[in-house]
Design a protein around this motif. Structure first.
Motif, mmCIF file in Angstrom:
data_model
loop_
_atom_site.group_PDB
_atom_site.id
_atom_site.type_symbol
_atom_site.label_atom_id
_atom_site.label_comp_id
_atom_site.label_asym_id
_atom_site.label_seq_id
_atom_site.Cartn_x
_atom_site.Cartn_y
_atom_site.Cartn_z
ATOM 1 N N PRO A 202 0.688 -1.270 -0.192
ATOM 2 C CA PRO A 202 0.298 0.684 0.172
ATOM 3 C C PRO A 202 0.378 1.137 0.362
ATOM 4 C CG PRO A 202 0.273 -1.013 2.553
ATOM 5 C CD PRO A 202 0.700 -1.700 1.337
ATOM 6 N N THR A 205 -3.029 7.049 -0.422
ATOM 7 C CA THR A 205 -3.626 8.199 -1.890
ATOM 8 C C THR A 205 -3.844 8.871 -1.828
ATOM 9 O OG1 THR A 205 -5.862 7.823 -0.370
ATOM 10 C CG2 THR A 205 -5.455 5.644 -0.811
ATOM 11 N N THR A 336 -6.366 -2.055 2.009
ATOM 12 C CA THR A 336 -6.367 -1.137 2.210
ATOM 13 C C THR A 336 -6.571 -0.440 3.913
ATOM 14 O OG1 THR A 336 -7.410 -0.724 0.161
ATOM 15 C CG2 THR A 336 -7.933 1.163 2.104
ATOM 16 N N MET A 354 -3.411 2.290 0.231
ATOM 17 C CA MET A 354 -4.119 1.456 -0.347
ATOM 18 C C MET A 354 -3.187 0.413 -1.442
ATOM 19 S SD MET A 354 -7.843 2.770 -2.314
ATOM 20 C CE MET A 354 -9.343 2.032 -2.065
ATOM 21 N N ASP A 358 -5.974 -2.528 -5.086
ATOM 22 C CA ASP A 358 -6.943 -2.131 -4.533
ATOM 23 C C ASP A 358 -8.258 -0.563 -5.050
ATOM 24 O OD1 ASP A 358 -7.281 -4.251 -2.856
ATOM 25 O OD2 ASP A 358 -6.080 -3.181 -1.136
#
Length: 488
Positions: A202, A205, A336, A354, A358
């Motif tokens: 991840p 974001t 996430t 994330m 995803d």
């Protein structure tokens, strides 16, 4: 401070001194405290949530950051990682405790307020029984063990723009791409990674989290928990003659609350890195425009939407589980993590980690009209809401805005129905319904320098895909003609 943190289990919070000063220029000590908090938080998330090595964290997360933070990074200490307590400490002042970020399963890292000591992590709210995200996802076309589709036409032609996205030149000098994923009809037709990132890693974001937040709110509206046009959506706006009671979810998701914010509207450093609480960011902002009449991009609008969900549910355990059980798990997004403040509010305007896959799943949910498998997660009306231009629009060439999604309806070379989530340092999730495509580009671009040219990239990907489809159809026609000739 002990008393402040003790209140973290409840919805009502005391306002910290850091929050009271949120609209004033920070002192030199506070500037260092913010930078130390940045280093502590990103080291914590990068190490414990993303599994990055310390050199990777330095190269990816701690370089190319806000221009005003860079010269101060060397004035705070190196991050000290406590493996046993999942805590990261960064010293910044001889008279104050080091800044602390602590990792907890399911919710990632939270920063403590300036002045809090590391042992105060015991006062953080409990997140017992959070949904597990550890099991591998082998149930969808984006599962952990799924490889590229056998669409050789798409693979051959998409390989050119995808590979060029990583050359740090074609789509912006010095841009640093870490991941590209392209889906067609839910199947991976192009995928590439760099900078120590892979399909299970991840990344933060940044503001693509706003599009995820809108999706979570959409699921709550579909479940009847919230109403898009209800007023007085949080308790702070529901007192006496407060005119802010007129602010609705529609307004905040359209970035049209009318509330005061700093000029960029997208820097809430005292919350993200200073250890202030979400609630501190909401209660002292007055109106400077009639709700719904002005577009002004603001993290606070997104924070209000998620706070409204917490208050409407009235059950903190259910609120914390909701994004996972009602959206992420249903679409197979098991890598996430939504991070929180020390008071248990999701900082879902930016602080979400994330994977590229995803993020592609999130876009695919919209291509499927809010349905995943046999389950309807979002109403088709919600799809209309997030793709219909809001009454108040940004003054920005090539793009418009809707329900926490950008509209690429006037971007050269891009189909007019494309819509997207955009985030700092080059995070992009673009949905192109007319081509049944989802295009994800992740990066660690350098703040203040060239931006990744997402419009050109999407135009090139769409062009390559169109050429691949034409080649496929031509090959099928030739094969059919040959079969017909042989049959005769």
């Amino acid at each position: 401070m002990r008393r402040i943190l003790a209140l973290a289990a409840g919805l009502a919070v005391a306002t910290t001194p850091l929050a009271q000063a949120q609209n004033s220029d920070p002192s030199d000590t506070t500037k260092l405290a913010l930078v130390a908090g940045y280093k502590a938080l990103f080291t914590c998330s990068g190490y414990f949530s993303a599994g990055q090595s310390l050199p990777e964290i330095q190269a990816n997360e701690l370089s190319g950051i806000y221009v005003d933070y860079r010269p101060l990074m060397n004035q705070v200490s190196n991050a000290k990682i406590d493996e046993d307590n999942r805590t990261v400490l960064v010293e910044f002042d001889n008279d104050l405790p080091p800044r602390a970020a602590v990792w907890r399963p399911g919710i990632g890292c939270s920063t403590l307020p300036v002045g809090a000591t590391a042992n105060m992590t015991a006062w953080l709210p409990s997140f017992a029984n959070m949904p597990s995200m550890d099991e591998p996802d082998n149930s969808t076309a984006l599962g952990d063990n799924v490889t590229l589709t056998e669409n050789t036409f798409a693979l051959d032609l998409l390989g050119v723009p995808v590979s060029f996205a990583f050359d740090e030149a074609t789509y912006g000098a010095g841009t640093r791409t870490s991941a590209v994923v392209v889906l067609h009809k839910g199947q991976v037709v192009a995928e590439q990674y760099a900078r120590g990132i892979d399909r299970t890693t991840p990344q933060r974001t940044w503001s693509v989290a706003k599009s995820l937040t809108s999706t979570i709110i959409g699921a709550a509206v579909y479940d009847g928990i919230l109403g898009l046009d209800n007023e007085a959506i949080i308790s702070d706006f529901n007192k006496g003659g407060d005119p802010r009671r007129a602010i609705t979810l529609r307004h905040v998701l359209n970035m049209a609350s009318g509330l005061e914010s700093n000029n960029p509207g997208s820097r809430t450093d005292r919350l993200y890195f200073g250890g202030a609480a979400v609630a501190d960011q909401l209660d002292d902002r007055s109106l400077e425009a009639i709700p719904g009449t002005r577009f002004k991009y603001s993290n606070v609008d997104t924070l209000i939407a998620m706070r409204a969900l917490r208050e409407a549910m009235g059950n903190d355990a259910a609120y914390r589980a909701f994004p996972h059980t009602e959206v992420l798990q249903k679409i197979g997004a098991r890598h996430t993590v939504l991070e929180t403040d020390w008071n248990g509010d999701y900082i879902s305007s930016s602080q979400v980690w994330m994977t590229a896959r995803d993020m592609a799943r999130l876009g695919q949910l919209y291509l499927q009209d809010g349905k995943w498998g046999d389950e309807q997660i979002l109403s088709p009306d919600w799809i209309d809401f997030v793709t219909t231009p809001a009454p108040a629009q940004p003054n920005r060439d090539g793009v418009g805005y809707a329900g926490s999604f950008w509209l690429m309806n006037d971007t050269d070379g891009v189909p007019a129905d494309a819509f997207a989530g955009f985030g700092n340092r080059g995070q992009y999730m673009v949905v192109v319904p007319s081509r049944e495509l989802v295009i994800v580009r992740r990066g660690f671009d350098v703040a203040g320098e060239a931006r990744f040219e997402i419009g050109n990239f999407v135009a090139n990907v769409v062009g390559a895909f169109d050429a691949a489809e034409q080649a496929r159809l031509a090959a099928e026609a030739a094969e059919a003609a040959l079969e017909a000739e042989e049959a005769n």
